[in-house]
Design a protein around this motif. Structure first.
Motif, PDB file in Angstrom:
ATOM      1  N   LYS A   1       0.836  -1.193   0.000  1.00 34.99           N
ATOM      2  CA  LYS A   1       0.000   0.000   0.000  1.00 34.99           C
ATOM      3  C   LYS A   1       0.874   1.247   0.000  1.00 34.99           C
ATOM      4  N   THR A   2       0.489   2.223  -0.796  1.00 35.86           N
ATOM      5  CA  THR A   2       1.218   3.489  -0.871  1.00 35.86           C
ATOM      6  C   THR A   2       0.236   4.639  -0.666  1.00 35.86           C
ATOM      7  N   ILE A   3       0.718   5.850  -0.807  1.00 31.05           N
ATOM      8  CA  ILE A   3      -0.131   7.026  -0.655  1.00 31.05           C
ATOM      9  C   ILE A   3      -1.314   6.998  -1.619  1.00 31.05           C
ATOM     10  N   PHE A   4      -1.176   6.288  -2.742  1.00 34.92           N
ATOM     11  CA  PHE A   4      -2.259   6.241  -3.723  1.00 34.92           C
ATOM     12  C   PHE A   4      -3.484   5.501  -3.189  1.00 34.92           C
ATOM     13  N   ASN A   5      -3.277   4.554  -2.276  1.00 33.42           N
ATOM     14  CA  ASN A   5      -4.416   3.875  -1.663  1.00 33.42           C
ATOM     15  C   ASN A   5      -5.244   4.846  -0.834  1.00 33.42           C
ATOM     16  N   LEU A   6      -4.575   5.835  -0.253  1.00 31.34           N
ATOM     17  CA  LEU A   6      -5.268   6.833   0.557  1.00 31.34           C
ATOM     18  C   LEU A   6      -5.907   7.912  -0.304  1.00 31.34           C
ATOM     19  N   LEU A   7      -5.341   8.169  -1.471  1.00 28.23           N
ATOM     20  CA  LEU A   7      -5.811   9.268  -2.313  1.00 28.23           C
ATOM     21  C   LEU A   7      -7.066   8.930  -3.113  1.00 28.23           C
ATOM     22  N   GLY A   8      -7.236   7.658  -3.488  1.00 25.62           N
ATOM     23  CA  GLY A   8      -8.372   7.281  -4.327  1.00 25.62           C
ATOM     24  C   GLY A   8      -9.705   7.819  -3.842  1.00 25.62           C
ATOM     25  N   PRO A   9     -10.050   7.620  -2.555  1.00 20.60           N
ATOM     26  CA  PRO A   9     -11.333   8.118  -2.062  1.00 20.60           C
ATOM     27  C   PRO A   9     -11.411   9.650  -1.967  1.00 20.60           C
ATOM     28  N   LEU A  10     -10.269  10.331  -2.089  1.00 16.41           N
ATOM     29  CA  LEU A  10     -10.244  11.787  -1.922  1.00 16.41           C
ATOM     30  C   LEU A  10     -10.382  12.541  -3.235  1.00 16.41           C
ATOM     31  N   VAL A  11     -10.456  11.813  -4.346  1.00 15.84           N
ATOM     32  CA  VAL A  11     -10.433  12.480  -5.654  1.00 15.84           C
ATOM     33  C   VAL A  11     -11.638  12.073  -6.504  1.00 15.84           C
ATOM     34  N   ASN A  12     -12.812  12.075  -5.898  1.00 14.33           N
ATOM     35  CA  ASN A  12     -14.039  11.750  -6.623  1.00 14.33           C
ATOM     36  C   ASN A  12     -14.218  12.708  -7.805  1.00 14.33           C
ATOM     37  N   PRO A  13     -14.395  12.183  -9.018  1.00 12.03           N
ATOM     38  CA  PRO A  13     -14.500  13.044 -10.210  1.00 12.03           C
ATOM     39  C   PRO A  13     -15.707  13.969 -10.206  1.00 12.03           C
ATOM     40  N   ALA A  14     -16.744  13.610  -9.431  1.00 12.66           N
ATOM     41  CA  ALA A  14     -17.941  14.450  -9.350  1.00 12.66           C
ATOM     42  C   ALA A  14     -17.859  15.422  -8.179  1.00 12.66           C
ATOM     43  N   LYS A  15     -16.694  15.441  -7.506  1.00 12.78           N
ATOM     44  CA  LYS A  15     -16.468  16.325  -6.360  1.00 12.78           C
ATOM     45  C   LYS A  15     -17.574  16.162  -5.314  1.00 12.78           C
ATOM     46  N   ALA A  16     -17.876  14.928  -4.969  1.00  8.73           N
ATOM     47  CA  ALA A  16     -18.889  14.641  -3.960  1.00  8.73           C
ATOM     48  C   ALA A  16     -18.552  15.372  -2.662  1.00  8.73           C
ATOM     49  N   ASN A  17     -19.526  16.122  -2.126  1.00 12.33           N
ATOM     50  CA  ASN A  17     -19.262  16.895  -0.913  1.00 12.33           C
ATOM     51  C   ASN A  17     -19.755  16.220   0.359  1.00 12.33           C
ATOM     52  N   ARG A  18     -20.249  14.986   0.217  1.00  8.71           N
ATOM     53  CA  ARG A  18     -20.598  14.139   1.350  1.00  8.71           C
ATOM     54  C   ARG A  18     -19.924  12.796   1.098  1.00  8.71           C
ATOM     55  N   GLN A  19     -19.106  12.332   2.012  1.00  8.27           N
ATOM     56  CA  GLN A  19     -18.368  11.101   1.756  1.00  8.27           C
ATOM     57  C   GLN A  19     -18.348  10.173   2.960  1.00  8.27           C
ATOM     58  N   MET A  20     -18.580   8.890   2.677  1.00 11.61           N
ATOM     59  CA  MET A  20     -18.355   7.842   3.669  1.00 11.61           C
ATOM     60  C   MET A  20     -17.192   7.014   3.148  1.00 11.61           C
ATOM     61  N   ILE A  21     -16.109   7.008   3.887  1.00 10.72           N
ATOM     62  CA  ILE A  21     -14.870   6.412   3.416  1.00 10.72           C
ATOM     63  C   ILE A  21     -14.406   5.308   4.359  1.00 10.72           C
ATOM     64  N   GLY A  22     -14.301   4.108   3.832  1.00  7.05           N
ATOM     65  CA  GLY A  22     -13.739   3.005   4.600  1.00  7.05           C
ATOM     66  C   GLY A  22     -12.224   3.052   4.519  1.00  7.05           C
ATOM     67  N   VAL A  23     -11.555   2.916   5.658  1.00 10.82           N
ATOM     68  CA  VAL A  23     -10.089   3.013   5.713  1.00 10.82           C
ATOM     69  C   VAL A  23      -9.525   1.729   6.331  1.00 10.82           C
ATOM     70  N   PHE A  24      -8.556   1.115   5.691  1.00  9.54           N
ATOM     71  CA  PHE A  24      -8.025  -0.170   6.157  1.00  9.54           C
ATOM     72  C   PHE A  24      -7.292  -0.064   7.486  1.00  9.54           C
ATOM     73  N   ASN A  25      -6.860   1.150   7.851  1.00 11.76           N
ATOM     74  CA  ASN A  25      -6.157   1.360   9.122  1.00 11.76           C
ATOM     75  C   ASN A  25      -6.572   2.722   9.661  1.00 11.76           C
ATOM     76  N   THR A  26      -7.179   2.732  10.837  1.00  9.93           N
ATOM     77  CA  THR A  26      -7.713   3.990  11.373  1.00  9.93           C
ATOM     78  C   THR A  26      -6.625   5.034  11.623  1.00  9.93           C
ATOM     79  N   GLY A  27      -5.381   4.605  11.693  1.00  6.70           N
ATOM     80  CA  GLY A  27      -4.293   5.549  11.875  1.00  6.70           C
ATOM     81  C   GLY A  27      -4.184   6.571  10.755  1.00  6.70           C
ATOM     82  N   PHE A  28      -4.691   6.221   9.565  1.00 10.07           N
ATOM     83  CA  PHE A  28      -4.635   7.143   8.429  1.00 10.07           C
ATOM     84  C   PHE A  28      -5.872   8.038   8.339  1.00 10.07           C
TER      85      PHE A  28
END
Length: 340
Positions: free
Chosen positions: A172-199
């Motif tokens: 896993k790299t920074i790209f795993n964290l970035l995917g949910p942050l770059v929604n093409p429709a610029k969704a302003n409400r997000q529910m994001i599952g994270v594999f490690n709560t530390g991130f």
């Protein structure tokens, strides 16, 4: 520039927000060598990515992405990082369908399987639910169906320049964290599952700086990148610029705990069957409840309910009255339609 950046990182220095954006611009334009990309990603992962680096990278990715124009003042995404290695069925995809049956517009960002047995696009294809092939089709689906699936490679074509390196690295790299942050429709409400709560808090800080109004980051106590039905869930909530952390259990919202093996799937076909059975009312209770819990949490962050417990009640009514099944059937390809 990249050589100097690599030298600085090798000495323990971090990138400023502007430097991170410039570095990502170089990668997105195909100007970075594979060895340079691998070296940078590895060093960042070993020392830990900073919020400024994530903001710079995400800003560049958004600028290089194909974006979707729409007039919705409230749009939800249920994308996650993946990578929990628990082989569960496609919970966030089922959640997107169920939430859209409650009247919430959902722009689900996702991909085919990378680290799991079944990606969102894979299971949708099996369920005969079309993946829109263009931004225009995606917007039409949002208006007509209340749900569109944004196939990541279509909107983030510049990511092809780093795809080979990511695959070769195998971690896993920074790209795993970035995917949910770059929604093409610029969704302003997000529910994001994270594999490690530390991130999760870093991701919340990044989205806050990028202008997202409301987002909730969830990590199951067993490492699931969803709200957990088998144990507690670590939650990081971003709301009106404030970030807070708490834990959530199934019992406090009126749900019964189950076992992990009741939500696991060994193939795309098995995942699709579980999802279809949930909407038919034939799934095991644990599989149904985990989608109910995640959907309720999504409704809460979308401001459709005032609490997750209220969301649970609303979602259960939708399932009981058959509204969720009607939405599921309406999304499927009918005779004469073309599946993308």
């Amino acid at each position: 520039m990249l050589k100097q950046v690599l030298k600085n990182c090798s000495e323990g220095k971090t990138l400023t927000r502007n430097e991170a954006k410039q570095v990502m611009d170089e990668m997105m334009q195909g100007n970075a060598e594979d060895a340079q990309i691998a070296g940078l990603l590895s060093m960042m992962r070993l020392r830990g990515e900073t919020v400024d680096e994530m903001i710079g990278f995400a800003t560049s990715m958004r600028e290089h992405a194909v974006s979707i124009d729409h007039s919705f003042n409230k749009l939800l995404d249920t994308c996650g990082t993946g990578g929990d290695d628990l082989s569960t069925f496609n919970i966030s995809t089922a959640t997107a369908i169920l939430v859209s049956s409650c009247g919430v517009k959902v722009a689900k960002h996702g991909n085919r399987a990378v680290s799991s047995k079944s990606g969102s696009a894979d299971v949708l294809e099996r369920l005969q639910i079309p993946v829109q092939a263009s931004p225009e089709e995606a917007v039409k689906a949002l208006y007509d169906k209340g749900l569109s699936f944004l196939f990541a490679p279509l909107y983030h074509q510049s990511m092809k320049h780093v795809a080979s390196t990511r695959k070769q690295l195998g971690f896993k790299t920074i790209f795993n964290l970035l995917g949910p942050l770059v929604n093409p429709a610029k969704a302003n409400r997000q529910m994001i599952g994270v594999f490690n709560t530390g991130f999760a808090e870093k991701m919340a800080q990044t989205l806050r700086e990028l202008g997202t109004e409301r987002a909730i980051f969830v990590t199951g106590g067993e490492g699931l990148d969803e709200c957990s039905i088998t144990t507690y869930t670590d939650v990081v909530e971003l709301m009106n610029g404030e970030i807070k952390r708490y834990q959530l259990t199934p019992e406090e919202v009126g749900l019964v705990r189950g076992n992990v093996n009741e939500i696991q799937a060994n193939s795309i076909e098995e995942s699709a069957t579980i999802i279809e059975n949930i909407f038919l009312g034939k799934a095991n209770k644990t599989a149904e409840n985990i989608v109910v819990l995640n959907s309720a949490t999504a409704l809460f962050i979308a401001e459709e309910v005032e609490s997750i417990k209220e969301g649970v009640e609303k979602v259960q009514k939708n399932l009981l009255k058959g509204k969720a099944f009607e939405q599921f059937k309406s999304l499927q390809v009918t005779k004469g339609e073309v599946q993308c």
